[in-house]
Design an enzyme around this catalytic site. Structure first.
Site, PDB file in Angstrom:
ATOM      1  N   CYS A 135       0.872  -1.181   0.000  1.00  0.00           N
ATOM      2  CA  CYS A 135       0.000   0.000   0.000  1.00  0.00           C
ATOM      3  C   CYS A 135       0.907   1.228   0.000  1.00  0.00           C
ATOM      4  CB  CYS A 135      -0.891  -0.039   1.242  1.00  0.00           C
ATOM      5  SG  CYS A 135      -1.912   1.425   1.406  1.00  0.00           S
ATOM      6  N   CYS A 146      -2.511  14.863   3.629  1.00  0.00           N
ATOM      7  CA  CYS A 146      -3.659  14.842   2.722  1.00  0.00           C
ATOM      8  C   CYS A 146      -4.490  16.104   2.951  1.00  0.00           C
ATOM      9  CB  CYS A 146      -4.517  13.609   2.976  1.00  0.00           C
ATOM     10  SG  CYS A 146      -5.919  13.487   1.840  1.00  0.00           S
ATOM     11  N   GLY A 156      -2.857  10.390   1.484  1.00  0.00           N
ATOM     12  CA  GLY A 156      -3.114  11.272   0.347  1.00  0.00           C
ATOM     13  C   GLY A 156      -4.281  10.831  -0.516  1.00  0.00           C
ATOM     14  N   GLU A 157      -4.734  11.784  -1.318  1.00  0.00           N
ATOM     15  CA  GLU A 157      -5.786  11.522  -2.300  1.00  0.00           C
ATOM     16  C   GLU A 157      -5.090  11.386  -3.663  1.00  0.00           C
ATOM     17  OE1 GLU A 157      -9.192  10.987  -2.998  1.00  0.00           O
ATOM     18  OE2 GLU A 157      -8.235  10.941  -4.949  1.00  0.00           O
ATOM     19  N   SER A 199      -7.444   4.165  -4.862  1.00  0.00           N
ATOM     20  CA  SER A 199      -8.662   4.523  -4.132  1.00  0.00           C
ATOM     21  C   SER A 199      -8.824   6.039  -4.076  1.00  0.00           C
ATOM     22  CB  SER A 199      -8.552   3.968  -2.710  1.00  0.00           C
ATOM     23  OG  SER A 199      -9.636   4.411  -1.942  1.00  0.00           O
ATOM     24  N   SER A 238     -13.972   5.446  -1.966  1.00  0.00           N
ATOM     25  CA  SER A 238     -14.298   5.441  -0.541  1.00  0.00           C
ATOM     26  C   SER A 238     -15.617   6.180  -0.368  1.00  0.00           C
ATOM     27  CB  SER A 238     -13.166   6.143   0.218  1.00  0.00           C
ATOM     28  OG  SER A 238     -13.490   6.205   1.576  1.00  0.00           O
ATOM     29  N   LEU A 239     -16.647   5.472   0.106  1.00  0.00           N
ATOM     30  CA  LEU A 239     -17.995   6.061   0.147  1.00  0.00           C
ATOM     31  C   LEU A 239     -18.363   6.491   1.564  1.00  0.00           C
ATOM     32  CD1 LEU A 239     -20.205   6.666  -1.885  1.00  0.00           C
ATOM     33  CD2 LEU A 239     -21.242   4.448  -1.327  1.00  0.00           C
ATOM     34  N   ASN A 288     -10.644   1.565  11.871  1.00  0.00           N
ATOM     35  CA  ASN A 288      -9.434   1.318  12.652  1.00  0.00           C
ATOM     36  C   ASN A 288      -9.251   2.470  13.629  1.00  0.00           C
ATOM     37  OD1 ASN A 288      -8.537  -1.141  11.287  1.00  0.00           O
ATOM     38  ND2 ASN A 288      -8.415   0.204   9.512  1.00  0.00           N
ATOM     39  N   CYS A 324      -5.911   0.982   7.393  1.00  0.00           N
ATOM     40  CA  CYS A 324      -6.577   2.059   6.646  1.00  0.00           C
ATOM     41  C   CYS A 324      -6.922   3.222   7.568  1.00  0.00           C
ATOM     42  CB  CYS A 324      -7.889   1.547   6.058  1.00  0.00           C
ATOM     43  SG  CYS A 324      -7.668   0.583   4.601  1.00  0.00           S
TER      44      CYS A 324
HETATM   45  S1  SF4 Z   1      -9.312   8.868   3.915  1.00  0.00           S
HETATM   46 FE1  SF4 Z   1      -7.877   9.207   2.207  1.00  0.00          FE
HETATM   47  S2  SF4 Z   1      -8.708  11.057   1.217  1.00  0.00           S
HETATM   48 FE2  SF4 Z   1      -9.654  10.988   3.264  1.00  0.00          FE
HETATM   49  S3  SF4 Z   1      -8.274  12.246   4.548  1.00  0.00           S
HETATM   50 FE3  SF4 Z   1      -7.588  10.088   4.698  1.00  0.00          FE
HETATM   51  S4  SF4 Z   1      -5.946   9.903   3.181  1.00  0.00           S
HETATM   52 FE4  SF4 Z   1      -7.137  11.731   2.672  1.00  0.00          FE
END
Ligand code: SF4
Length: 365
Positions: free
Chosen positions: A105, A112, A165-166, A197, A220-221, A300, A343
Site C-alpha cells: 500500500c 492529505c 493522500g488523495e 482509491s 471510498s464512500l 481502525n 486504513c
Molecule cells: S481517507 Fe484518504 S482522502 Fe480521506 S483524509 Fe484520509 S488519506 Fe485523505
C-alpha cells in the site's frame, strides 16, 4: 544545480538524460534495469557501468531520495515504513503479506488535504504531492525489504494506492509512476495488479474511464446519503453523491463485462452502520444500476479520532442486508492495526508504546 531523480524518469527521458552526458542509449537501458529490475539504490552498486560514468551520474543525478526513518512489524506480519523525503516530509508505505499474493500500500501525497473525519492522515493536512520517483521508490524499498535486493517476488505483488493522500489530486505523477512500474524490463507490475482509491474526485474518475492502460478503481464512500457524507467526507460538498454515482456509472460502462470496481465503506459504530443505512446503500447502487463490489471495512481506531469500529455482528448484519438486495458485499479484515498501519491510521506516528513493548512487534530503525 539540482540533481535529477532518475527513479522517476520513463525510459525515453532516461535516454535523453544519458545523451546529455554524451553516453550511448544502451547506458540508459542499463540504468533503468539497475534501478527497477535489480532494484539497486546507489550508482556504486551498478558495477556494469564504468567507474567514471558512475561518478558523473552521481554529479548530475540521484536514485534514492527517501530515507527510511522507522520500520514497524505487526503481530500479523504487516510492515509499515516511515520515510522522510529530501525536504523532510513524511511518507508511509505498508507491506501486507497475504496467502495468495502480497500487497504493498503506497502513498501518493505527504499528508492529505481532504478532511475525512475518520482518518488520521487528515490531521496532517497536505504537506506536498509526491513525485512519480518517490512513489516508485516506496515500492522498491518495500520489495527489497520483503524479499531481498533484486530478488524476484515469488507470487507477484499487488499494489494499492490507499496510503496517505488523495491519489487523484496528484493524478499526473501517479499515472507516470504506474507507467514506469509496468515496464517489462523494470519492476513489471502491470496496471491490472494496481488498485487506486479515491475519496471521489469526479473529474478524474471520468478521465480514468477514458484512459486505456489504467489501474483498478476503488471509491471510498462511507455514507449512503449526502447529509452524512458531507459530515464524514467534506469533499462530498463539492461532488455530492448523485454526481459521484453518475461518474461511477460512466466508469463502469468503460469496464469489460467481467470487471468490477469497488466501493469501500468504513464501518463506524453507531454512525453509518444501521440497517437503514444498509438499505439506503443498496437502494443507491440499485437506482444507478451499479454492479460494483462493496468492501465493508471496520474502522481502525486511533487517538484522537472520535469513532469506534462497528461490532462484527453489526458488520455481518449490514452485509446480509446488502446481499439480500442484490449487492456484492465483502468484509475486509483489518491488518496492521497494532502498528498504526491499517486504513486511515497513517499519520507519520511511532507505533503505540504498548506495541513496542511486546515481544512480537519490533520497531527497527
Ligand atoms: S481517507 Fe484518504 S482522502 Fe480521506 S483524509 Fe484520509 S488519506 Fe485523505
Amino acid at each position: 544545480m539540482q540533481k535529477t531523480h532518475l527513479t522517476g524518469l520513463a525510459q525515453a527521458e532516461l535516454s535523453e538524460f544519458v545523451a546529455s552526458l554524451g553516453e550511448p542509449a544502451y547506458r540508459a537501458r542499463q540504468i533503468f534495469q539497475g534501478i527497477h529490475a535489480r532494484r539497486l539504490r546507489a550508482f556504486d552498486e551498478m558495477t556494469d557501468l564504468p567507474k567514471e560514468f558512475r561518478a558523473s551520474l552521481s554529479d548530475r543525478g540521484v536514485i534514492s531520495t527517501l530515507t527510511l526513518e522507522s520500520r514497524y512489524l505487526s503481530t500479523d506480519g504487516t510492515r509499515r515504513y516511515l520515510f522522510k523525503t529530501h525536504d523532510h516530509r513524511p511518507v508511509e508505505t505498508v507491506f501486507i503479506p497475504e496467502e495468495r499474493r502480497d500487497t504493498i500500500c503506497f502513498s501518493s501525497q505527504s499528508g492529505c488535504p481532504l478532511q475525512c473525519t475518520f482518518c488520521l492522515t487528515a490531521q496532517l493536512g497536505l504537506l506536498r504531492n509526491l513525485t512519480a520517483g518517490e512513489i516508485v521508490e516506496q515500492i522498491i524499498v518495500a520489495l527489497n525489504d520483503a524479499y531481498g535486493v533484486g530478488v524476484k517476488t515469488p507470487r507477484g505483488t499487488n499494489l494499492v494506492g490507499m496510503g496517505a493522500g488523495e491519489p487523484f489530486l496528484n493524478f499526473e505523477e501517479l499515472m507516470k509512476a504506474i507507467r514506469i512500474m509496468k515496464e517489462p524490463t523494470g519492476l513489471h507490475i502491470v496496471p491490472n495488479r494496481i488498485t487506486v482509491s479515491t475519496a471521489g474526485i469526479v473529474p478524474r474518475i471520468r478521465e480514468l474511464a477514458s484512459t486505456p492502460d489504467r489501474p483498478h478503481l476503488a471509491i471510498s464512500l462511507a455514507a449512503p446519503n449526502d447529509a452524512l457524507r458531507d459530515e464524514l467526507m467534506p469533499i462530498n460538498r463539492k461532488w455530492p453523491i448523485e454526481e459521484l454515482m453518475a461518474a461511477c456509472k460512466e466508469f463502469e460502462k468503460s469496464l469489460k463485462p467481467n470487471q468490477r470496481f469497488t466501493f469501500e465503506y468504513v464501518m463506524l459504530d453507531g454512525v453509518n452502520d444501521s440497517d437503514e443505512h444498509a438499505r439506503q446503500l443498496a437502494n443507491l447502487l440499485n437506482r444507478h444500476a451499479l454492479h460494483a463490489k462493496v468492501n465493508l471495512i471496520p474502522h481502525n481506531p486511533a487517538d484522537p479520532l472520535p469513532y469506534q469500529p462497528s461490532p462484527m455482528k453489526r458488520v455481518e448484519a449490514f452485509r446480509q442486508i446488502l446481499e439480500g438486495k442484490g449487492a456484492h458485499a465483502f468484509i475486509r479484515r483489518p491488518r496492521g492495526r497494532d502498528i498504526l498501519a491499517a486504513c486511515g491510521q497513517l499519520a507519520a506516528r511511532g507505533a503505540p508504546v504498548q506495541v513496542e513493548k511486546t515481544a512480537s512487534a519490533h520497531r527497527i530503525a
